[in-house]
Write an enzyme that holds these catalytic residues in place. Sequence first.
Site, PDB file in Angstrom:
ATOM      1  N   LYS A 127       0.886  -1.172   0.000  1.00 65.97           N
ATOM      2  CA  LYS A 127       0.000   0.000   0.000  1.00 65.97           C
ATOM      3  C   LYS A 127       0.920   1.217   0.000  1.00 65.97           C
ATOM      4  CE  LYS A 127      -4.296  -1.679   0.945  1.00 65.97           C
ATOM      5  NZ  LYS A 127      -4.700  -1.993   2.313  1.00 65.97           N
ATOM      6  N   HIS A 130       2.245   6.882   2.451  1.00 63.00           N
ATOM      7  CA  HIS A 130       1.813   8.243   2.123  1.00 63.00           C
ATOM      8  C   HIS A 130       2.071   9.221   3.261  1.00 63.00           C
ATOM      9  CE1 HIS A 130      -1.718   7.626   4.626  1.00 63.00           C
ATOM     10  NE2 HIS A 130      -1.952   6.486   3.993  1.00 63.00           N
ATOM     11  N   HIS A 133       1.515   8.529   6.915  1.00 59.04           N
ATOM     12  CA  HIS A 133       2.416   7.657   7.671  1.00 59.04           C
ATOM     13  C   HIS A 133       3.539   8.406   8.366  1.00 59.04           C
ATOM     14  CE1 HIS A 133       0.798   4.442   4.922  1.00 59.04           C
ATOM     15  NE2 HIS A 133       0.620   3.926   6.118  1.00 59.04           N
TER      16      HIS A 133
HETATM   17  N1  ARG Z   1      -0.557  -1.571   9.834  1.00 57.25           N
HETATM   18  C1  ARG Z   1      -1.493  -0.797  10.579  1.00 57.25           C
HETATM   19  C2  ARG Z   1      -2.051   0.321   9.722  1.00 57.25           C
HETATM   20  O1  ARG Z   1      -1.415   0.738   8.779  1.00 57.25           O
HETATM   21  C3  ARG Z   1      -0.907  -0.180  11.799  1.00 57.25           C
HETATM   22  C4  ARG Z   1      -0.351  -1.172  12.789  1.00 57.25           C
HETATM   23  C5  ARG Z   1      -0.356  -0.630  14.174  1.00 57.25           C
HETATM   24  N2  ARG Z   1       0.248  -1.511  15.115  1.00 57.25           N
HETATM   25  C6  ARG Z   1      -0.358  -2.503  15.750  1.00 57.25           C
HETATM   26  N3  ARG Z   1       0.326  -3.222  16.591  1.00 57.25           N
HETATM   27  N4  ARG Z   1      -1.634  -2.769  15.550  1.00 57.25           N
HETATM   28  O2  ARG Z   1      -3.137   0.790  10.007  1.00 57.25           O
END
Ligand code: ARG
Length: 571
Positions: A127, A130, A133
């Site tokens: 993905k 962007h 982030h």
């Molecule tokens: N990958 C997730 C996102 O982009 C964020 C992960 C956050 N960390 C976790 N331990 N849930 O929304």
Amino acid sequence: MINYKEQIADRLAAIVADLSIEDIKNMVEVPADNKMGDYAFPCFRLAKVLRKAPPMIAKDIAQKLQEDPMFSKVEQVNAYVNMFVAREGFIKNALDEVLEKGDDFGRSSKGEGKTVIVEYSSPNIAKPFHIGHIRSTVIGNSIYKIYDFLGYDTVRINHLGDYGTQFGKMICAYRRWGNKEDVVKEPIKTLLSYYTKFHVEAEKDPSLDQEARDIFTKLEKGAAEETELWQWFRDESLKEFTRVYDMLGIEFDSYAGESFYSDKMPRFVQELKDANLLEESQGAQIVNLEKYDMSPALITKSDGSTLYITRDIAAAVYRKEHYDFYKNIYVVASQQNLHFQQWIQIVELLGYEWARDCVHVPFGLVSLEDGTMSTREGRVVFLEDVLNRAVDQTRDIIKEKNVNTDNIDETAKMVGIGAVMFQELSNNRIKDYVFSWDKVLNFEGETGPYVQYTHARAASVLRKAGEETVKKASEGAIDLSYLTKDSAYELVKLLYTFPDAVAEAGDKYEPSIVTRHIVNIAQAFNRFYHDEHVLVDDEGEKTAKVALVLAAKTAIKNGLGLLGIKAPEKM
Ligand code: ARG
């Protein structure tokens, strides 16, 4: 370094026996208006015990402190004792500390022997990386640096979103319409286009959804071909992320993301069952959290596959068992508040008494001025593009302003990227904010370039002063009487409180406390620089002032370092 608040509390405790030193220390204030002294002590609370009017008590205390060499003046104003500290002693105390410690000024050993995990960035594979982030990435990086500075053992984790049913879709799409070269050339854009195409095609042909689910099931079972494709997507995406991390100067100790926990799930499903926490709902397994005012958490889907939240439960336990953390910090957007409340509650219900050592550190949304930040409409602003644009615009400003530099490209990178990071860390993290180019790159506002420029200005003064004077100044044998005027003294006060600001930023998971503090130092430095000639003929006066310049430069550099930003010697 002498702690003035403690010293004052000691002295006051000797006078008013009715309160504990701790109580008194908490009551001592730093007046907002420096005309009311450097420290003040309100006497309201003493009125009851002493059966006297507060102003009378204040007067009494002020009188008893009159002769104390720690103060130049002690006054009673209404119910307050206002204390003005003897400046020379105060300045010596603070400057000695900064000059002795240098790069370590502000560092502490508070966290010795304790491990803190900071999880940040954690983008989803395939993905776009962007502009949104940037928040977790930069705030998390700074929190890590602050904890490291406070003496904790730190572990930086990037919990990559590298698992889930979307990979079934992506593999399916790649097999049908994909092309290897395209993926290698532009992994994320290409994979994203497959993902989008999949959804368009699945509208017309719903059997694709089943095909994707089957592929994901195979992946979960470790089938070779699917695993290989998934691994390849992950590697290619990570290459792209790494490019951005390198630009930002950000690193991780572990990239154990969601996929890492895929084989660790059965244990937790079993533990939940054993604890009688699982309920069946339309074939899926859920944990009912009604008692805690939360919607139910979906643990496994009807086909048995696990979910985001299940992987977070597994990850927390793994981290405890593997790192034995004192704190496990998650720097993740506030949109996921409920998610974190849910799983931390579940971990607690499972009987893990450390559940509340898992801390969600949320932050607000970032949007762009022209409203271009809308993933849903496909108008994605890539972080890499933002950083490149910041560097390009900075290069133009540098040329236009005739900025002093030996290497335009180096400086443009330091300042351009530093500016974006600084803005990110300027506001209270929980606030939503609008990304504005004008604000970010303004050399005069409360910005990264302004603070970096101030640092470079201090560096330039030191160069002009010459090595010998700087050496003498750094050894601290200086005539302090040259530094007692207001603008110098106000600067010293801010240097003195820098370590407190760092500690508070750690306690509150709030890097903006450091950001604001170094903006204040930079402003105080520039006032001092404006009010006083530093490079005067008189050697004694020059050396004293150079010592202050050196100390201010040190604090600014250390502060910028905690934000993950470089401090240029020239600019
Ligand atoms: N990958 C997730 C996102 O982009 C964020 C992960 C956050 N960390 C976790 N331990 N849930 O929304």
